[in-house]
Motif scaffolding. Structure first.
Motif, PDB file in Angstrom:
ATOM      1  N   GLU A 629       0.855  -1.193   0.000  1.00  0.00           N
ATOM      2  CA  GLU A 629       0.000   0.000   0.000  1.00  0.00           C
ATOM      3  C   GLU A 629       0.881   1.230   0.000  1.00  0.00           C
ATOM      4  N   THR A 630       0.674   2.121  -0.958  1.00  0.00           N
ATOM      5  CA  THR A 630       1.514   3.330  -1.003  1.00  0.00           C
ATOM      6  C   THR A 630       0.800   4.531  -0.400  1.00  0.00           C
ATOM      7  N   GLU A 631      -0.529   4.411  -0.240  1.00  0.00           N
ATOM      8  CA  GLU A 631      -1.249   5.531   0.366  1.00  0.00           C
ATOM      9  C   GLU A 631      -1.989   5.029   1.604  1.00  0.00           C
ATOM     10  N   PRO A 632      -1.268   4.884   2.674  1.00  0.00           N
ATOM     11  CA  PRO A 632      -1.817   4.225   3.860  1.00  0.00           C
ATOM     12  C   PRO A 632      -2.680   5.154   4.713  1.00  0.00           C
ATOM     13  N   ASN A 633      -3.433   4.570   5.632  1.00  0.00           N
ATOM     14  CA  ASN A 633      -4.233   5.347   6.578  1.00  0.00           C
ATOM     15  C   ASN A 633      -3.513   5.610   7.895  1.00  0.00           C
ATOM     16  N   TRP A 634      -2.548   4.744   8.188  1.00  0.00           N
ATOM     17  CA  TRP A 634      -1.885   4.865   9.479  1.00  0.00           C
ATOM     18  C   TRP A 634      -0.373   4.761   9.319  1.00  0.00           C
ATOM     19  N   VAL A 635       0.351   5.563  10.071  1.00  0.00           N
ATOM     20  CA  VAL A 635       1.793   5.408  10.172  1.00  0.00           C
ATOM     21  C   VAL A 635       2.062   4.643  11.461  1.00  0.00           C
TER      22      VAL A 635
END
Ligand SMILES: Nc1ncnc2c1ncn2[C@@H]1O[C@H](COP(=O)(O)OP(=O)(O)OP(=O)(O)O)[C@@H](O)[C@H]1O
Ligand SMILES: [Mg+2]
Lengths: 809, 221
Positions: A629-635
């Motif tokens: 996933e390159t555009e994640p929701n969480w770091v």
């Protein structure tokens, strides 16, 4: 006559202060427990009753049978189902749907004319019919039409105040989300979010026709997949829900047969659940809109209250009958001057009633004082106003009266049957009330204590186990930071670089779900050459490279994601291999197939990770696959620092300089994991509290009983001591009976406790084993407590000067 | 005739044997009599008195009280009967320590379901008659033995019984106090026609009565 009874009862209570205090304390504590628990239980009742014709509103839920596994029961269903039901069945008057958007959109909101944005989770998308089916307390706007248009929003008064202060938000605009995703919505109404008890708990409600997820739901046609919509139907008056329920299989066959086959979900069925039952009786359903209660817990609490009150009643019975011989003369005299048995019964019942009603009155202010603590533990907002509901008052009164009667009736029978001729003989030694019955009651108290103690120990052990069990990843020093918007999501790589500069940050990676967050997404897979109509559901999470390293998840086989990977390369957990019967040695050469209609994809397994608990320990680890996933929701950030204040400050600085006006929303993963067990923790806390209470009350009773026995044996002790008995032997004389009773109780209690505890543990997939020593320890503990209570008191009488006690005879 | 005992036997089982407490007692008591029961300790005086007072049962024989046959009556009627017609006086007074003199006197009236105002009047009357108005708010422990027994007699009388049963009423009193109580009994008997049966060890006290019954080993001699 009544006045006279009360007067006499009152004097009697005053005269036997110790007994009165013990009884009053016990009964008051018991009544307080009952009242607190009643308040809590009543707060859980009556949810969603306020809607018009609430009894004819149903939620359409999904049951998916799985071979050899527990069926998957979800509170949600596929998008087109609700309105198809309305189209197909005359008895359905109206339908409406709700989508909880939190997992699709970041719940970021701000007033259009302001830069101050807030994360406010629990954002609903709802059909225009929503307010026609459900009643909310409307403060502003016409909600019957409020959701008719796209880009319309109805706010809770809480959000309205937060965004617009005291001014009316009507027809003003708000911005939902940020960056390219941002939508401008017009406020069409405001409701009071705390007016009614309901399973809905939205911060704000957006019209379904709003472009994006809403229009997707409106246009989506499959009856099989995307089971994330909460569907509600309202039936016409006098139509049968059972009848409609029976038509469900045919309905799915007619409408969705092809979809179900395509999606490989041929064993999916629908079930109607009354909205009024959702809060208490839908606990088994997954994907609830909000926290629901559990009727089992309520029964558990009610029985705790019952047992505590029972222990207090037993004290009363024991102390009253033990003292019967002291009152024998009074009873004899009363009988001689003309008191009948009934009159005496009334007198003694009057005494116990007086006491229990007094305890009842005392319990009210005590409970009011305790309410803040209760609210803290239960996460409820009970207030003294709850006390004035007529059914609480009636039940409380009933508790007072029933307690008085229950504890008074046996002593009353015993005391009123005393024969005057015997009682009035000066030298009479009266064996009143059967000692066996009293012993049985004491044993019963011990049984309750041992059961409660062992239950508490095991609840504690299970809780500890859940907390310290190897989750398969390292939850400590792990931070999860909400990315929140597409805009910031795209900046992940640069964010990662800047975060890594912050002292104390060890590793940075990302995922679509925060660890321990419930994973809703899943795909259906089948093996190459297999039947595409029989798919296996596998949970899905998208992650960045380095995720496993950051999380401390062990890679058993293959490699981590690399820059070149696409969504066609996947890493799976062991459970997935097991579900498809793939040997781990061959895993890297295996592929999984997925299909949408005619479109077929083949995904290559590039790695296998050890099973880790991405959900609560209450559930078994399910098959899971991860893709890049390159555009994640969480770091996800692994840290090592002694100064979290500084670390967080550093992270926030980097965050603020990278993105505009997006709140810095972080959480510690270990704390989040703990939240998964909140219910258990609460239960544990409550049971420990009540157990201590029950044991305390039993001890009071024992104390009273032994003081009485010691007093009765004063002469015997005196004589023995004069004849040369040691203090030890006197203590032994007084305590040995009680010790015997504890042993009997231990034998009785262990199997009972074992039965109930193992039933409770069955609710956990990952659970501790019940160890035999727990029961032994509980027995020993009760023994020690008994010995201390009884022993101290008898030591006192054993040490008393024998000459004194003999002379006073 | 107030009461009649015919061939009354009472026994207890001890070691498989019957031990007789009362043997073939026959007794007729007319209204207005004043009877003294005498006999050595353990001869069954108290037992007989309790049987007459219906506090105790007997095993054989017949007992008529005011032409009711007590031996066939149910417990409930029996207690109504003695509540109505019999008053007891004990050697050790048996006043209730928790109640004041006034309340002790009031107690029998409560069990007869007499109304509050009437109770007040009756109690006041009694206090007056026995000259203990000043003591009405005291507790028994605050009285001398003689005064306590006075209250005991007053309590026995307050229900206006036909028969007073007194078990060694002066046993705990000095001679002057005994004298007073005996005078009181005599007066009650002569002026109000109350029937009295007393148990006593004292020849002198026995002389107050019109008839003496002697018991030996449960048998009338
Ligand atoms: N429940 C009983 N069981 C066995 N024996 C009994 C019982 N009650 C009384 N007795 C015996 O019956 C006899 C008569 O007792 P009672 O009390 O009538 O004597 P008394 O004449 O009143 O003696 P005293 O002058 O000492 O009061 C006594 O020997 C006593 O031991
Ligand atoms: Mg006697």
């Amino acid at each position: 006559m009544i006045k006279n009874y009360i007067k006499i009862a009152w004097r009697n209570l005053l005269k036997n202060k110790q007994q009165t205090i013990i009884n009053l304390l016990g009964l008051t504590l018991g009544t307080v427990s009952c009242l607190v628990i009643l308040l809590y239980v009543f707060a859980q009742l009556g949810y969603d009753q306020h809607h018009n014709e609430a009894a004819s509103i149903y939620r359409v839920e999904t049951i998916i049978e799985r071979d050899g596994q527990e069926s998957f029961d979800s509170a949600t269903s596929s998008p087109p189902i609700a309105f198809a039901l309305k189209d197909d069945f005359a008895e359905v008057e109206e339908a409406t749907r709700v989508v909880l958007t939190d997992v699709f959109y970041s719940p970021l909101i701000r007033a259009a004319n302001s830069e101050d944005a807030y994360y406010e989770p629990r954002v609903y998308l709802a059909d225009s019919t929503f307010f026609k089916v459900f009643n909310f307390k409307i403060l502003e706007g016409d909600v019957k039409t409020a959701l008719d248009e796209p880009n319309a929003v109805v706010l809770s008064s809480y959000i309205s105040n937060k965004l617009f202060g005291n001014s009316s938000p009507l027809d003003k605009t708000v911005v939902w989300g940020s960056g390219d995703d941002a939508l401008t919505l017009t406020v069409k109404g405001v409701y009071h979010e705390k007016a009614y008890k309901t399973h809905f708990n939205p911060s704000y409600i957006v019209s379904m026709s709003t472009p994006g997820m809403g229009t997707f739901v409106q246009n989506f046609q499959s009856f099989a997949t995307n089971n994330f919509v909460y569907s509600y139907v309202k039936l016409r008056p006098n139509s049968s829900d059972v009848g409609l329920q029976k038509k469900m299989p045919q309905f799915m066959e007619d409408r969705g047969a092809q979809d179900l086959r395509d999606a490989g979900m041929s064993n999916k069925t629908l079930e109607l659940t009354k909205v009024t039952d959702i809060h208490l009786y839908s606990n088994g359903r997954k994907n609830q809109l909000d926290r629901v209660s559990n009727s089992t817990y309520l029964y558990f609490l009610l029985s705790l209250a019952f047992f505590i009150q029972l222990v207090a009643c037993i004290n009363f019975i024991n102390l009253s009958t033990a003292r019967a011989s002291k009152r024998a003369r009074e009873i004899g005299v009363r009988k001689v001057v003309g008191a009948g048995k009934n009159a005496l019964m009334r007198q003694f019942l009057g005494e116990s009633l007086l006491l229990s009603i007094f305890a009842m009155l005392l319990s009210i202010p005590i409970v009011i004082l305790l309410l803040p603590l209760v609210n803290d533990i239960t996460q409820e907002s009970l207030s003294y106003i709850n006390l004035y509901q007529w059914h609480i008052v009636v039940i409380l009164l009933a508790i007072g009266v029933v307690t008085g009667l229950a504890s008074g009736i046996y002593p009353a029978i015993v005391l009123s049957s005393i024969k005057p001729v015997k009682a009035l003989k000066s030298s009479a030694i009266l064996q009143s009330g059967s000692g066996t019955f009293r012993k049985a009651l004491v044993v019963f108290q011990f049984v309750i204590s041992i059961c409660l103690i062992s239950t508490v120990i095991i609840i504690g052990q299970q809780f500890k186990y859940a907390q310290t069990k190897d989750l398969g990843y390292k939850k400590d020093n792990l931070l999860a930071l909400r990315v929140g918007t597409e805009e910031s999501s795209k900046k992940f790589e640069s964010l990662k670089a800047s975060f890594l500069k912050v002292p104390g940050v060890l590793q940075v990676s990302s995922g679509n779900y925060s660890p321990s967050e419930i994973i809703l997404a899943d795909n259906g897979f089948y093996l190459p050459g297999g039947n595409k109509e029989n798919k296996t559901v596998v949970k899905r999470n998208g992650v960045s490279d380095g995720y496993f390293n950051t999380m401390g998840i062990e890679l058993l086989k293959g490699r981590d994601f690399s820059a070149a990977d696409t969504v066609d390369q996947i890493i799976v957990n062991e459970a997935t291999l097991k579900a498809f019967n793939i040997d781990i040695e061959n895993a890297l050469s295996a592929t999984l197939m997925q299909s949408y209609g005619d479109e077929i994809d083949e995904l290559r397994i590039i790695g296998v990770v050890k099973n880790y608990h991405f959900a609560s320990l209450k559930e078994e680890i399910q098959p899971l696959f991860l893709h890049k996933e390159t555009e994640p929701n969480w770091v996800v950030i692994k840290t090592k620092t002694d100064n979290y204040g500084q670390l967080l400050q550093g992270l926030e600085q980097q965050w603020k300089s990278a993105v505009n006006n997006i709140p810095f929303d972080y959480r510690f993963v270990d704390k989040e994991v703990e939240k998964l067990y909140e219910e258990e923790k609460r239960l544990g806390f409550i049971s420990v509290g009540f157990t201590i209470l029950a044991i305390f009350i039993s001890c009071l009773g024992l104390f009273g009983l032994i003081s009485y026995v010691a007093e009765q044996k004063k002469k015997e002790i005196g004589v023995r001591k004069v004849l040369g008995a040691s203090v030890q032997s006197v203590v032994k004389l007084l305590t040995k009976d009680f010790i015997k009773l504890v042993l009997i109780a231990f034998v009785l209690a262990s199997p009972i406790a074992y039965y109930f505890i193992s039933r409770w543990l069955e609710g956990f997939t990952y659970r501790i084993e019940i160890k035999w020593w727990v029961f032994l320890a509980s027995g020993v503990l009760v023994m020690v407590i008994t010995f201390l209570t009884v022993g101290l008191q008898s030591l006192k009488s054993a040490a008393a000067n024998p000459v004194k006690s003999l002379r006073s005879e | 005739m107030l009461l009649q005992l015919r061939n009354i036997f009472k026994w207890v089982q001890q070691g498989g044997q019957r031990v007789f407490l009362l043997k073939d007692i026959n007794l007729e008591v007319q209204e207005g009599e004043f009877i003294s029961i005498m006999g050595p300790s353990g001869s069954g005086k108290s037992t007989l008195l309790n049987v007459i007072g219906m506090l105790d049962t007997f095993d054989e024989g017949e007992y008529d009280f005011l032409s009711e046959s007590v031996h066939t009556l149910k417990e409930k009627y029996r207690s109504n009967l003695y509540k109505e017609y019999i008053g007891f006086v004990f050697q050790s007074y048996h006043l209730l320590d928790d109640l004041t003199v006034e309340e002790n006197l009031e107690m029998p009236l409560l069990y007869k379901n007499i109304k509050g105002s009437e109770r007040k009047a009756l109690v006041a009357d009694m206090l007056d008659r026995f000259n203990i108005v000043g003591k009405k708010d005291l507790f028994p422990a605050q009285l001398s033995g003689g005064q306590q027994q006075l209250v005991g007699v007053a309590r026995a009388l307050i229900g206006k019984p036909k028969l007073i049963l007194a078990d060694e009423p002066t046993g705990n009193l000095n001679s002057q106090q005994s004298e007073e109580i005996m005078q009181l009994f005599k007066k009650l008997n002569e002026e109000e026609g109350v029937t009295i049966i007393q148990v006593t060890h004292s020849e002198k006290n026995a002389e107050y009565g019109s008839r003496i019954i002697n018991l030996l080993d449960g048998r009338k001699i």
